[in-house]
Scaffold this motif. Structure first.
Motif, mmCIF file in Angstrom:
data_model
loop_
_atom_site.group_PDB
_atom_site.id
_atom_site.type_symbol
_atom_site.label_atom_id
_atom_site.label_comp_id
_atom_site.label_asym_id
_atom_site.label_seq_id
_atom_site.Cartn_x
_atom_site.Cartn_y
_atom_site.Cartn_z
ATOM 1 N N THR A 1 0.798 -1.226 0.000
ATOM 2 C CA THR A 1 0.000 0.000 0.000
ATOM 3 C C THR A 1 0.830 1.275 0.000
ATOM 4 O OG1 THR A 1 -0.123 -0.188 2.389
ATOM 5 C CG2 THR A 1 -2.023 -0.985 1.144
ATOM 6 N N GLU A 2 2.111 1.165 0.348
ATOM 7 C CA GLU A 2 2.861 2.409 0.491
ATOM 8 C C GLU A 2 3.933 2.591 -0.577
ATOM 9 O OE1 GLU A 2 4.543 4.289 4.358
ATOM 10 O OE2 GLU A 2 2.995 2.817 4.881
ATOM 11 N N PHE A 3 3.725 3.562 -1.431
ATOM 12 C CA PHE A 3 4.717 3.875 -2.450
ATOM 13 C C PHE A 3 5.979 4.422 -1.772
ATOM 14 C CE2 PHE A 3 6.603 7.352 -5.014
ATOM 15 C CZ PHE A 3 7.072 6.587 -6.065
ATOM 16 N N PRO A 4 7.154 3.825 -2.059
ATOM 17 C CA PRO A 4 8.384 4.303 -1.413
ATOM 18 C C PRO A 4 8.808 5.650 -2.005
ATOM 19 C CG PRO A 4 8.673 2.145 -2.496
ATOM 20 C CD PRO A 4 7.395 2.717 -2.987
ATOM 21 N N LEU A 5 8.631 6.698 -1.206
ATOM 22 C CA LEU A 5 8.891 8.061 -1.710
ATOM 23 C C LEU A 5 10.322 8.265 -2.186
ATOM 24 C CD1 LEU A 5 6.816 10.185 0.806
ATOM 25 C CD2 LEU A 5 6.384 9.847 -1.641
ATOM 26 N N ASP A 6 11.229 7.477 -1.636
ATOM 27 C CA ASP A 6 12.632 7.571 -2.057
ATOM 28 C C ASP A 6 12.805 7.427 -3.573
ATOM 29 O OD1 ASP A 6 13.688 7.999 0.353
ATOM 30 O OD2 ASP A 6 14.795 6.101 0.495
#
Ligand code: HEC
Length: 145
Positions: free
Chosen positions: A66-71
């Protein structure tokens, strides 16, 4: 110039994949490896590889990432190895890739997650076909069969 670019690319790949074998040359290879300083982009790429490997495992285990890695957004700015520059092709591949990667984490998407994931990996590969072909066989292992 182009040939030089590709051979350096290949060389860097060889240096970056840590395949140091037990051979008389091992010692010198090790020395060369120690001298190789990965660029910010190379570090980011390795991080993206590891992260996507985890996502693949989650998908295979039936978990929904569910969480797109902002890096990953650093792909637009990370410093490249000295001999490379960002051209238009690179910029458009970066954009396409980020959009596609974000789709993996879009829980409302109607497209099966395996397909969204594989589309993204195929974009990794497409960019590499224009940029640096060395890591392609490694990236192909990410594809969900
Ligand atoms: C926009 C183009 C582009 C996209 C998209 C892209 N790459 Fe890369 N990749 C590069 C370039 C350019 C390099 C060389 C970086 C350098 O040496 O500065 C690289 C290097 C690498 C490396 C070698 C790093 C090292 O240690 O030298 C790996 C592994 C890699 N990419 C994997 C991936 C994976 C996995 C994806 C998708 C999740 C991906 N790449 C998406 C352009 C791209």
């Amino acid at each position: 110039m182009r040939l030089l670019f590709f051979s350096m690319c290949a060389l860097l790949f060889v240096l970056s994949c840590k395949q140091i074998e037990e051979s008389p040359e091992a010692a010198t290879e090790l020395m060369v490896y120690d001298m190789y300083q990965p660029s910010e982009m190379a570090n980011l790429m390795n991080e993206m590889f590891a992260q996507n490997l985890k996502v693949k495992q989650d998908i295979l285990d039936g978990k929904v990432p569910t969480e797109f890695p902002l890096d990953f957004l650093k792909i637009h700015t990370a410093e490249l190895s000295d001999f490379k520059s960002r051209n238009e092709t690179f910029r458009s591949f970066s954009k396409l890739f980020i959009e596609s990667e974000k789709e993996i984490f879009n829980t409302e998407s109607l497209i099966p997650i395996e397909e969204r994931f594989n589309n993204t990996v195929n974009l990794c590969i497409s960019c590499h076909q224009t940029e640096c072909t060395g890591p392609i066989s490694r990236i192909q292992k990410l594809l969900i069969k």
